[in-house]
Design an enzyme around this catalytic site. Structure first.
Site, PDB file in Angstrom:
ATOM      1  N   ALA A 131       0.858  -1.194   0.000  1.00 46.62           N
ATOM      2  CA  ALA A 131       0.000   0.000   0.000  1.00 46.62           C
ATOM      3  C   ALA A 131       0.884   1.230   0.000  1.00 46.62           C
ATOM      4  CB  ALA A 131      -0.923  -0.003   1.217  1.00 46.62           C
ATOM      5  N   GLN A 338      26.963  18.426 -13.613  1.00 44.39           N
ATOM      6  CA  GLN A 338      27.513  18.658 -14.951  1.00 44.39           C
ATOM      7  C   GLN A 338      28.497  19.823 -14.954  1.00 44.39           C
ATOM      8  OE1 GLN A 338      26.768  16.612 -17.406  1.00 44.39           O
ATOM      9  NE2 GLN A 338      27.934  17.622 -19.026  1.00 44.39           N
ATOM     10  N   GLU A 365       5.946  11.257   0.168  1.00 43.09           N
ATOM     11  CA  GLU A 365       4.723  12.037   0.417  1.00 43.09           C
ATOM     12  C   GLU A 365       3.890  12.173  -0.851  1.00 43.09           C
ATOM     13  OE1 GLU A 365       4.460  15.160   3.150  1.00 43.09           O
ATOM     14  OE2 GLU A 365       6.246  14.564   4.263  1.00 43.09           O
TER      15      GLU A 365
END
Length: 382
Positions: A131, A338, A365
């Site tokens: 779940a 980068q 969340e």
């Protein structure tokens, strides 16, 4: 004076105070927490000493009474230094928000003051092995037995599990009612039958332990229920409306830390006889990073204001801030790596850690795919 869209002076002062604490006592331990995977106790002690460990708790329960925007700024500034440490104030808010929203006065008086005093932390137990995004399909059960509830089940992906003393646990009390049959409870670490799994081996936020929580016939007094039976799922969703703002703030902080370091690096790094910062291609990257970051910050602060006021459109703005800021943080931290070239790919430089830390903000969340569903439903409902 025109103060529209300008932070109040007290919020700027909070930022300066948190940044000072973090520079002295959080940043120095960030790499170590990531390397060892251990809870950053020194950071916790520093935040607790400055009252930044759970600033959102109201003054009547011994807290600092910081509003939602001030709390977001605290989390942002701690995340700028150490994402793992930012989960101290963030998860304390996540764990206690159900009590603040729906708990009885007795429950609030019992559990909020220890968190405010820095004597305990509070975690949030919603997800389970089967779940995740579909939280309503949880199988953890709570059965009434006289003047007690008996809880059985497993909760997964629980932040600060094993470190926190208190846990908001969501469990099914009426299986036939699906989401309307879920209730919320306070479980203590010391309750017989509570145990924890091994720490997860994670990509990032390694200094914040993530473990399963096992509930084996955990018997708790009936007065530890949060709100009325059957209201737990609604409380969980209302909580996330508020705390998605804190994840947005965390993402903004991580991105700011990466941009700050990258700016300093390209000013110093020399190639082809001049600073890398003088190349237009580098400048364009920095401009995009700064633009995305500021857009994310403004959306996050707007959502924080709506959280504090309890605006009707908080659900939309909380989801939008979390989604946009975390996507921006992933892009900005990737670009920071980068900009440092090969050095950015090593653990000798913090942007590598920040890039790994940023990824989770797109996931927990509520994944950003779920956030887009939430936003679309809110738009179509109007």
């Amino acid at each position: 004076m025109f103060d529209v869209y300008r932070l109040p002076e007290e919020h700027d002062a909070i930022r300066e105070a948190v940044r000072e604490v973090c520079a002295a006592k959080v940043t120095p331990y960030a790499a170590e927490a990531d390397e060892t995977g251990e809870f950053p106790r020194a950071s916790y002690d520093a935040l607790r000493a400055a009252d930044f460990h759970a600033p959102h708790i109201p003054e009547e329960y011994g807290g600092a009474g910081a509003d939602a925007l001030a709390t977001a700024i605290v989390i942002e500034e701690v995340a700028r230094a150490c994402a793992s440490s930012s989960l101290i104030p963030a998860v304390n808010k996540l764990g206690t928000m159900p009590l603040i929203l729906a708990g009885s006065e007795e429950v609030k008086q019992r559990y909020l003051p220890p968190v405010a005093a820095g004597e305990a932390m509070f975690s949030y137990c919603l997800s389970e092995p089967e779940a995740g995004s579909d939280a309503a399909s949880m199988t953890t059960r709570a059965v009434r037995d006289g003047d007690h509830w008996v809880l059985n089940g497993v909760k997964r992906w629980i932040t600060n599990a094993g470190v926190s003393e208190f846990y908001t646990v969501f469990a099914v009390t009426d299986p036939a009612a699906r989401s309307r049959g879920i209730s919320a409870f306070v479980v203590e670490k010391s309750d017989p039958g509570v145990s924890f799994g091994a720490p997860e081996k994670k990509l990032g936020i390694k200094g914040s332990p993530t473990r399963e929580v096992y509930l084996d016939n955990v018997r708790i007094p009936a007065d530890r229920i949060i709100g009325e039976p059957g209201t737990g799922f609604g409380t969980a969703m209302r909580t996330l409306d508020h705390t998605r703002v804190t994840i947005a703030a965390q993402a903004v902080g991580i991105a700011q830390g990466a941009l700050d370091y990258a700016k300093g690096y390209v000013r110093e790094r020399q190639q082809f006889g001049k600073a890398v910062a003088e190349f237009q291609g580098i400048q364009f990257m920095l401009a995009d990073m700064g633009m995305k970051l500021e857009a994310a910050r403004q959306l996050t602060y707007t959502a924080a204001g709506k959280s504090e006021r309890g605006d009707a459109d908080l659900t939309y703005f909380g989801a939008a801030a979390k989604c946009f800021a975390s996507d921006a943080a992933m892009e900005i931290t990737t670009d920071a790596v980068q900009l440092l070239g090969g050095y950015g790919y090593t653990r000798d430089y913090p942007v590598e850690r920040m890039m790994r830390d940023a990824k989770i903000t797109q996931i927990y969340e509520g994944t950003n795919q779920v956030q887009r569903i939430v936003m679309a439903r809110q738009l179509l409902k109007d």
